[in-house]
Each structure stands twice: as C-alpha cells, then as structure tokens.
Write an enzyme that holds these catalytic residues in place. Structure first.
Site, PDB file in Angstrom:
ATOM      1  N   LYS A 103       0.980  -1.089   0.094  1.00 27.79           N
ATOM      2  CA  LYS A 103       0.132   0.147  -0.029  1.00 27.79           C
ATOM      3  C   LYS A 103       0.686   1.212   0.002  1.00 27.79           C
ATOM      4  O   LYS A 103       2.095   1.197   0.265  1.00 27.79           O
ATOM      5  CB  LYS A 103      -0.953  -0.076   1.038  1.00 27.79           C
ATOM      6  CG  LYS A 103      -0.098  -0.184   2.625  1.00 27.79           C
ATOM      7  CD  LYS A 103      -1.212  -0.611   3.612  1.00 27.79           C
ATOM      8  CE  LYS A 103      -0.641  -0.459   5.026  1.00 27.79           C
ATOM      9  NZ  LYS A 103      -0.987  -1.150   6.047  1.00 27.79           N
ATOM     10  N   TYR A 143      17.454  29.858   7.672  1.00 29.40           N
ATOM     11  CA  TYR A 143      16.288  30.669   8.133  1.00 29.40           C
ATOM     12  C   TYR A 143      16.382  30.834   9.434  1.00 29.40           C
ATOM     13  O   TYR A 143      16.763  30.129  10.414  1.00 29.40           O
ATOM     14  CB  TYR A 143      15.143  29.865   7.996  1.00 29.40           C
ATOM     15  CG  TYR A 143      14.648  30.018   6.279  1.00 29.40           C
ATOM     16  CD1 TYR A 143      14.574  31.150   5.766  1.00 29.40           C
ATOM     17  CD2 TYR A 143      14.829  28.878   5.400  1.00 29.40           C
ATOM     18  CE1 TYR A 143      14.228  31.271   4.598  1.00 29.40           C
ATOM     19  CE2 TYR A 143      14.471  29.178   4.189  1.00 29.40           C
ATOM     20  CZ  TYR A 143      14.294  30.333   3.564  1.00 29.40           C
ATOM     21  OH  TYR A 143      13.909  30.163   2.322  1.00 29.40           O
ATOM     22  N   MET A 203      13.150  24.262   2.008  1.00 25.83           N
ATOM     23  CA  MET A 203      12.624  23.403   0.973  1.00 25.83           C
ATOM     24  C   MET A 203      13.485  22.721  -0.086  1.00 25.83           C
ATOM     25  O   MET A 203      13.252  21.530  -0.361  1.00 25.83           O
ATOM     26  CB  MET A 203      11.764  24.312   0.107  1.00 25.83           C
ATOM     27  CG  MET A 203      10.688  23.770  -0.755  1.00 25.83           C
ATOM     28  SD  MET A 203       9.430  24.870  -2.031  1.00 25.83           S
ATOM     29  CE  MET A 203       8.677  25.322  -0.632  1.00 25.83           C
ATOM     30  N   ARG A 221     -10.484  -0.181  15.050  1.00 25.35           N
ATOM     31  CA  ARG A 221     -10.207   0.569  13.917  1.00 25.35           C
ATOM     32  C   ARG A 221     -11.328  -0.116  12.796  1.00 25.35           C
ATOM     33  O   ARG A 221     -12.532   0.089  13.163  1.00 25.35           O
ATOM     34  CB  ARG A 221      -8.914   0.739  13.360  1.00 25.35           C
ATOM     35  CG  ARG A 221      -8.553   1.744  12.221  1.00 25.35           C
ATOM     36  CD  ARG A 221      -7.087   1.713  11.709  1.00 25.35           C
ATOM     37  NE  ARG A 221      -6.664   0.459  11.345  1.00 25.35           N
ATOM     38  CZ  ARG A 221      -5.578   0.250  10.662  1.00 25.35           C
ATOM     39  NH1 ARG A 221      -4.557   1.202  10.882  1.00 25.35           N
ATOM     40  NH2 ARG A 221      -5.052  -0.849  10.505  1.00 25.35           N
TER      41      ARG A 221
HETATM   42  C1  LIG Z   1      -0.281  -2.028   6.513  1.00 21.83           C
HETATM   43  C2  LIG Z   1      -0.860  -3.233   7.035  1.00 21.83           C
HETATM   44  C3  LIG Z   1      -0.064  -4.449   7.410  1.00 21.83           C
HETATM   45  C4  LIG Z   1       1.503  -4.348   7.277  1.00 21.83           C
HETATM   46  O1  LIG Z   1       2.110  -3.562   8.340  1.00 21.83           O
HETATM   47  P1  LIG Z   1       3.521  -3.386   8.601  1.00 21.83           P
HETATM   48  O2  LIG Z   1       3.877  -2.824   9.894  1.00 21.83           O
HETATM   49  O3  LIG Z   1       4.098  -2.594   7.432  1.00 21.83           O
HETATM   50  O4  LIG Z   1       3.976  -4.918   8.470  1.00 21.83           O
HETATM   51  C5  LIG Z   1      -0.719  -5.470   7.744  1.00 21.83           C
HETATM   52  N1  LIG Z   1      -1.978  -5.579   7.775  1.00 21.83           N
HETATM   53  C6  LIG Z   1      -2.891  -4.570   7.442  1.00 21.83           C
HETATM   54  C7  LIG Z   1      -4.288  -5.011   7.619  1.00 21.83           C
HETATM   55  C8  LIG Z   1      -2.248  -3.356   7.253  1.00 21.83           C
HETATM   56  O5  LIG Z   1      -3.286  -2.470   7.096  1.00 21.83           O
END
Ligand SMILES: *Cc1c(COP(=O)(O)O)cnc(C)c1O
Length: 358
Positions: free
Chosen positions: A35, A255, A303, A130
């Site tokens: 992701k 800065y 920046m 969650r």
């Molecule tokens: C992001 C995520 C993971 C991976 O988590 P890491 O800490 O990066 O290994 C696993 N399961 C779910 C549902 C996630 O959202």
C-alpha cells in the site's frame, strides 16, 4: 547539472527481506503489503521484485488495477475493503480479494446479482477498534457470506494488532486470545501478523502473514533497526553538495539564524529539503553522510536545501555525495529524531525526486 536528488531502490534488498521473512515464518504464506505506493518505494517496482510473494495487499482498488496492468497475476487483497456496489464489479473483473469489515458490505454483496465469486477476508476487531466486525457478530456475518454464490467458499479470518511492536505485551496477548476464541468457530485459513508480529510473535504467524515495513528493511520496534532482524534497507535517499562556504564565528546559518557558527568553519549545502520529503523539523545535529562519513545537519531544513557542518571533512567539495538515509544510516534513526517511524519518511518522498533501481 540536473538536480542530483534521488531515491535508489535496492531490488536485491527487497528480495532478501522476503526470503528472510519466509524463513522466520516457514509455515505461512506471505501477503506482501504494497500500500501507499509500496511504502514510497514504487508500487509496480516493488511488486515486480517481489513476485515470489503469494499475494499483495493494497489499500486502494486503483492500486490493484495498476498491479494487474503490470501483468501481476498473484492474489491481491483490498485491505480496507470496498465502499460501494460499483466496486464489486471491479473486484470481479480484476479477480481481487476483499476484506469484509462491516455488515453493510455484506448487504452490498447480497444485492450483487451474479458474476465470478469474490474471495473474502473477514476482519474481526479483536481490540484495535479501527476496522473490523465485533467478535460476537463474526459467526453470523460468516454464515451470511457462506450463503452467497458471489462469495468464494473459503473465507479467511483475519485481525490486525495495535501494539505488536511491544514484544510480549499484554495488549497483543489479549488480541490473540480473542482471535483464537472467535476463529475456533470459523473454518478456513487465518491471518494476523504484520511485520512486528512476524518478527516477535511466532504464535501469531498462522496461515498468512502480512508484512509491509519489514519487506522494505524497516523495523517499528522501538530502539531497533531492520538490520537487527537480518533485514536490509531497500531505499537510499541521496544528493550532492552544491556549495561549500567559509562562514565566520558568530555568523548565523539559514532561516531564522537557528544555528550560529561557534568558530570560523566550512559549511556545506546539500540539494535536498522538505520539498523532497526530508522532514523539516529535525534539529541541528541530525546525522547526514558526506562521502560516507557522518556530519551534523545545521540550522533549519529549507524546501530545496540543507546546510551541513563540514568541520570534520576539510577535503569535502562541491559534487561530493550526500546520503540522508540508507543501508549505512538507518531511516529508523532519522525517524526517531523526527518523532515518527521510518514508514512515514519513505512514504513522504515527493514526485520531484528521481527514482533509480539497482
Ligand atoms: C499496513 C498493514 C499491514 C502491514 O503492516 P507493517 O507494519 O508494515 O508490516 C498488515 N496488515 C494490514 C491490515 C495493514 O493495514
């Protein structure tokens, strides 16, 4: 000279990390979590390097489309689930698995007239609060899913840990107990472990592990880096010196004059700043590598630029290589100085940074 700021992605490190993770959980299949554009490393690039994974985990359907367009045929799991009926047709067309975390999604599936059966992962809320179905409702939701011709018969039971980075901690113990109670009533494979649980909670490995950060060589366990677990950093963020100046004792640098030279000194200017994704709020003293040697960053990060104390490097000159993080300067160190985790830093690299593969 074109802007020398680049993120080098070490494909060998990605593959090494997958192998290391498999060895740590030899009985589990691996869902490589890609992701957020592969935690900032590049979605297609990471997935193509990790074709030995058994599945990929994404947070957006658009990412699943990109993976299929790149020719990847592994299982893909939409970790945050679908939101609306139109998504279901796309899941079917792309042969993408979905997480089910809410009864409203079951109603949408019940209204889906036909088409290929969708593979579902039933997410149970065992304490993170969650996403997830309440433990007491999981069996009923599973029964509704099992009744549908548009849902594949094998339902994976899953949950997600809130504190698995705390090895041996009571919160994760409680989540594990809760999950085992619920899953005892559900046939089908099970999945719990994120990276920290892969590394520190073998009793949670189950049928599918879901590592993200560990694949990129990062640890979120406080006080550790990926290398402590045999992992290799998959990203080097680098640039070059574009100026070396002599600044007199008592003169401010950058800065707000946030740094004042304690003596006449050489100050280097590196072509990287928060516009590239380097965190702006790290203090003077944060380490940076110039010619492979640590020097302190001084003053405010701008920046496009940052200033460096070159007193320890009398021979440093314009064009010399600068590294902000990578195998020799763990991103976890910079992240801890910045009050965050390595994931946020690698995810924050901006579009103007050139990506290179090696
Ligand atoms: C992001 C995520 C993971 C991976 O988590 P890491 O800490 O990066 O290994 C696993 N399961 C779910 C549902 C996630 O959202």
């Amino acid at each position: 000279m074109s802007r020398p700021t680049s993120a080098t992605i070490h494909l060998d490190a990605l593959r090494h990390n997958l192998t290391t993770i498999r060895a740590a959980a030899p009985s589990s299949r691996v869902m490589a979590v890609v992701k957020a554009d592969g935690y900032g490393h590049g979605l297609e690039r990471v997935a193509l390097a990790l074709q030995a994974a058994d599945a990929f985990g994404v947070a957006a359907l658009a990412d699943a489309e990109r993976l299929r367009a790149a020719g990847l045929s592994q299982r893909i799991v939409l970790l945050s689930g679908f939101d609306e009926p139109a998504d279901l047709t796309l899941l079917q067309a792309l042969a993408v698995d979905t997480v089910i975390h809410h009864p409203d999604q079951v109603a949408m599936l019940e209204a889906l007239p036909s088409g290929p059966a969708i593979r579902c992962w039933l997410k149970i809320d065992t304490g993170m609060h969650r996403l997830g179905i309440a433990p007491g409702e999981a069996a009923a939701v599973a029964a509704r899913l099992h009744a549908l011709p548009t849902v594949a018969p094998e339902l994976v039971s899953m949950s997600h840990f809130a504190s698995s980075d705390e090895f041996g901690g009571a919160a994760t113990m409680a989540q594990l107990d809760c999950f085992n109670d619920v899953a005892a009533q559900l046939p089908g494979p099970r999945s719990l472990a994120n990276s920290a649980a892969v590394l520190g909670w073998p009793q949670a490995h189950a049928d599918w592990i879901r590592p993200g950060g560990a694949l990129y060589g990062m640890s979120v366990v406080p006080g550790t880096t990926g290398a402590d677990f045999g992992l290799r950093a998959a990203m080097t963020l680098s640039t070059r010196l574009i100026a070396v100046n002599r600044v007199k004792a008592g003169e401010p640098v950058g800065y707000s004059g946030a740094f004042v030279c304690p003596e006449d000194m050489r100050v280097g200017v590196a072509a990287i700043g928060y516009g590239d994704g380097y965190p702006r709020h790290v203090p003077s003293g944060t380490p940076v590598l110039v010619n492979g040697q640590g020097v302190p960053l001084i003053g405010r990060v701008s920046m496009d630029l940052m200033s460096l104390d070159l007193r320890s490097q009398p021979n440093a000159q314009v064009g010399d290589p600068v590294q902000l993080w990578g195998p020799h300067l763990p991103v976890e160190h910079i992240a801890s100085i910045a009050g965050t985790i390595g994931y946020e830093l690698t995810c924050s690299i901006t579009r103007r940074v050139r990506f290179i593969e090696d």
